[in-house]
Write a protein that holds these residues in place. Structure first.
Motif, short mmCIF file in Angstrom:
data_model
loop_
_atom_site.label_atom_id
_atom_site.label_comp_id
_atom_site.label_asym_id
_atom_site.label_seq_id
_atom_site.Cartn_x
_atom_site.Cartn_y
_atom_site.Cartn_z
N ARG A 56 -24.28 17.50 3.42
CA ARG A 56 -24.56 16.80 2.17
C ARG A 56 -24.33 15.32 2.42
N PRO A 57 -25.33 14.51 2.22
CA PRO A 57 -25.16 13.09 2.52
C PRO A 57 -24.23 12.37 1.55
N GLN A 58 -23.98 12.93 0.37
CA GLN A 58 -23.19 12.21 -0.62
C GLN A 58 -21.70 12.54 -0.57
N LYS A 59 -21.24 13.23 0.46
CA LYS A 59 -19.81 13.52 0.53
C LYS A 59 -19.04 12.29 1.02
N ILE A 60 -17.75 12.28 0.69
CA ILE A 60 -16.85 11.23 1.15
C ILE A 60 -15.89 11.89 2.13
N GLU A 61 -15.82 11.36 3.34
CA GLU A 61 -14.94 11.94 4.34
C GLU A 61 -13.81 10.97 4.65
N VAL A 62 -12.58 11.44 4.45
CA VAL A 62 -11.40 10.64 4.75
C VAL A 62 -10.76 11.25 6.00
N GLY A 63 -10.68 10.45 7.05
CA GLY A 63 -10.07 10.91 8.29
C GLY A 63 -8.64 10.44 8.42
N VAL A 64 -7.79 11.30 8.96
CA VAL A 64 -6.39 10.96 9.20
C VAL A 64 -6.11 11.29 10.67
N ASP A 65 -5.76 10.27 11.46
CA ASP A 65 -5.49 10.54 12.87
C ASP A 65 -4.03 10.89 13.09
N ALA A 66 -3.66 11.15 14.32
CA ALA A 66 -2.31 11.62 14.64
C ALA A 66 -1.24 10.61 14.29
N LYS A 67 -1.56 9.32 14.27
CA LYS A 67 -0.58 8.28 13.95
C LYS A 67 -0.50 7.99 12.46
N GLY A 68 -1.38 8.61 11.66
CA GLY A 68 -1.37 8.38 10.22
C GLY A 68 -2.33 7.31 9.76
N ALA A 69 -3.21 6.83 10.65
CA ALA A 69 -4.20 5.82 10.27
C ALA A 69 -5.37 6.52 9.57
N TYR A 70 -5.96 5.83 8.59
CA TYR A 70 -7.03 6.40 7.78
C TYR A 70 -8.38 5.79 8.13
N THR A 71 -9.43 6.61 7.96
CA THR A 71 -10.80 6.13 7.98
C THR A 71 -11.50 6.73 6.77
N VAL A 72 -12.35 5.96 6.13
CA VAL A 72 -13.13 6.45 5.00
C VAL A 72 -14.60 6.32 5.39
N ASN A 73 -15.27 7.48 5.49
CA ASN A 73 -16.66 7.55 5.95
C ASN A 73 -16.84 6.84 7.29
N GLY A 74 -15.88 6.99 8.18
CA GLY A 74 -15.98 6.43 9.52
C GLY A 74 -15.51 5.00 9.65
N LYS A 75 -15.19 4.33 8.57
CA LYS A 75 -14.73 2.94 8.62
C LYS A 75 -13.21 2.92 8.59
N PRO A 76 -12.56 2.39 9.63
CA PRO A 76 -11.09 2.37 9.65
C PRO A 76 -10.52 1.38 8.65
N LEU A 77 -9.38 1.74 8.09
CA LEU A 77 -8.68 0.85 7.16
C LEU A 77 -7.73 -0.04 7.95
N VAL A 78 -7.49 -1.23 7.43
CA VAL A 78 -6.64 -2.19 8.13
C VAL A 78 -5.18 -1.74 8.11
N THR A 79 -4.71 -1.29 6.95
CA THR A 79 -3.33 -0.82 6.83
C THR A 79 -3.34 0.62 6.34
N ASP A 80 -2.16 1.22 6.34
CA ASP A 80 -2.04 2.60 5.87
C ASP A 80 -1.51 2.66 4.44
N SER A 81 -1.69 1.61 3.69
CA SER A 81 -1.12 1.57 2.34
C SER A 81 -1.94 2.41 1.38
N GLU A 82 -1.26 2.85 0.34
CA GLU A 82 -1.90 3.67 -0.68
C GLU A 82 -2.93 2.86 -1.47
N ASP A 83 -2.66 1.60 -1.72
CA ASP A 83 -3.59 0.76 -2.48
C ASP A 83 -4.91 0.57 -1.73
N GLU A 84 -4.82 0.30 -0.43
CA GLU A 84 -6.05 0.11 0.34
C GLU A 84 -6.84 1.41 0.44
N LEU A 85 -6.14 2.53 0.57
CA LEU A 85 -6.81 3.83 0.61
C LEU A 85 -7.51 4.10 -0.72
#
Length: 140
Positions: A56-85
């Protein structure tokens, strides 16, 4: 006439019958008690062998790596804060809370990191939450 002084007998408590009764109760309790090995909790976690994912092209995928860093639809976030997520998920959803949100977490990711994604998505109003798994090798 000489009267004898009455002799006063020593007062003593005989403990033998009480000890016999207590031993009888201890033996009765030991015989009637069943000992089970429920002190340990053995967990066998299941493997997911469910239905394959429908693209489904309209899904949102949030990735969490082993260190706890997040990616949203393949784009990495700068920090691991809840606000940025929260901001990244809100931007990716374009206000549509009915879109499925898939959490793809590494097996070594901390539980806190995964729960943070679930908490943020729940606060934003997403109800269609999925956790992606992999099919184990050798089973089809």
């Amino acid at each position: 006439m000489k009267f004898r002084k009455p002799q006063v007998e020593e007062i003593s408590i005989n403990l033998t019958p009480m000890i016999d009764c207590l031993l009888f109760l201890v033996v009765f309790l030991l015989v009637s008690t069943s000992f089970n090995k429920y002190s340990r909790l053995n967990l066998v976690l299941p493997q997911a062998t469910g239905v394959p994912e429908v693209k489904r092209p309209q899904k949102i995928e949030v990735g969490v790596d082993a260190k706890g860093a997040y990616t949203v639809n393949g784009k990495p976030l700068v920090t691991d804060s809840e606000d940025e997520l929260r901001t990244a998920i809100d931007t990716a959803s374009h206000g549509d809370r009915t879109r499925p949100l898939v959490i793809a977490a590494d097996g070594r990711a901390s539980h806190q990191s995964v729960v943070r994604v679930m908490d943020v998505s729940g606060k934003l109003g997403f109800v269609n939450l999925n956790i992606s798994t992999r099919i184990p090798m050798g089973s089809k």
